[in-house]
Enzyme design. Structure first.
Site, mmCIF file in Angstrom:
data_model
loop_
_atom_site.group_PDB
_atom_site.id
_atom_site.type_symbol
_atom_site.label_atom_id
_atom_site.label_comp_id
_atom_site.label_asym_id
_atom_site.label_seq_id
_atom_site.Cartn_x
_atom_site.Cartn_y
_atom_site.Cartn_z
ATOM 1 N N ASP A 236 5.804 -8.823 -9.444
ATOM 2 C CA ASP A 236 6.917 -8.352 -8.617
ATOM 3 C C ASP A 236 7.947 -7.878 -9.424
ATOM 4 O O ASP A 236 7.927 -8.652 -10.087
ATOM 5 C CB ASP A 236 7.635 -8.842 -7.113
ATOM 6 N N HIS B 101 0.004 -3.633 0.890
ATOM 7 C CA HIS B 101 0.169 -4.541 -0.330
ATOM 8 C C HIS B 101 -0.363 -5.862 0.367
ATOM 9 O O HIS B 101 0.785 -6.186 1.503
ATOM 10 C CB HIS B 101 1.467 -3.966 -0.801
ATOM 11 N N GLN C 132 8.310 -4.035 5.726
ATOM 12 C CA GLN C 132 7.700 -3.356 4.642
ATOM 13 C C GLN C 132 8.728 -2.452 4.271
ATOM 14 O O GLN C 132 9.795 -1.486 4.905
ATOM 15 C CB GLN C 132 6.364 -2.256 5.328
#
Length: 138
Positions: free
Chosen positions: A30, A99, A93
């Site tokens: 990330d 994901h 989200q």
């Protein structure tokens, strides 16, 4: 999905720090991690959220997440990990491509997945359960 950033990452059009890849998923670090090693598992096929997640992807994602989590424990020395998956803007989200986050957790680290504990009566729970069951029948 021409404009979907996760579709572009999964296709290799945008560079990423990839930790895992197979024919179904690409798992990347990330860009704004909750903890060191925070990884996102992205299906290579565009599906908006868990409601659109196709069976083969649903069947395969949890074993991939567990494999990555165990690798984090060995490689990073974390003592646990969270699996987080948000559906819809109100749930947090931000990219509308399904994901799953695999977030390593370290002893003494911050609590990052919490919610307030509330009270409910048996009658409220029964009414809520009835509404959910009715929603499944529609």
């Amino acid at each position: 999905m021409d404009q979907c950033i996760f579709c572009k990452i999964a296709a290799g059009e945008i560079p990423s720090s990839t930790v895992y890849e197979d024919e179904y998923f690409k798992a990347i670090l990330d860009l704004s991690p909750a903890t060191k090693g925070h990884t996102i598992i992205i299906p290579k096929k565009h599906m908006k959220d868990a409601a659109e997640l196709e069976g083969e992807y649903a069947k395969r994602i949890l074993p991939v997440a567990a494999k990555i989590g165990m690798a984090m424990k060995k490689g990073l020395g974390c003592t646990g990990f969270n699996l987080v998956q948000n559906n819809g803007e109100s749930a947090g989200q931000t990219v509308m491509h399904y994901h799953m986050h695999v977030i390593p957790r370290y002893d003494g680290g911050e609590k990052i997945v919490t919610w307030p504990q509330t009270e409910s009566t048996a009658e409220e729970r029964d009414e809520t359960a009835r509404k959910i069951k009715n929603g499944m029948e529609q």
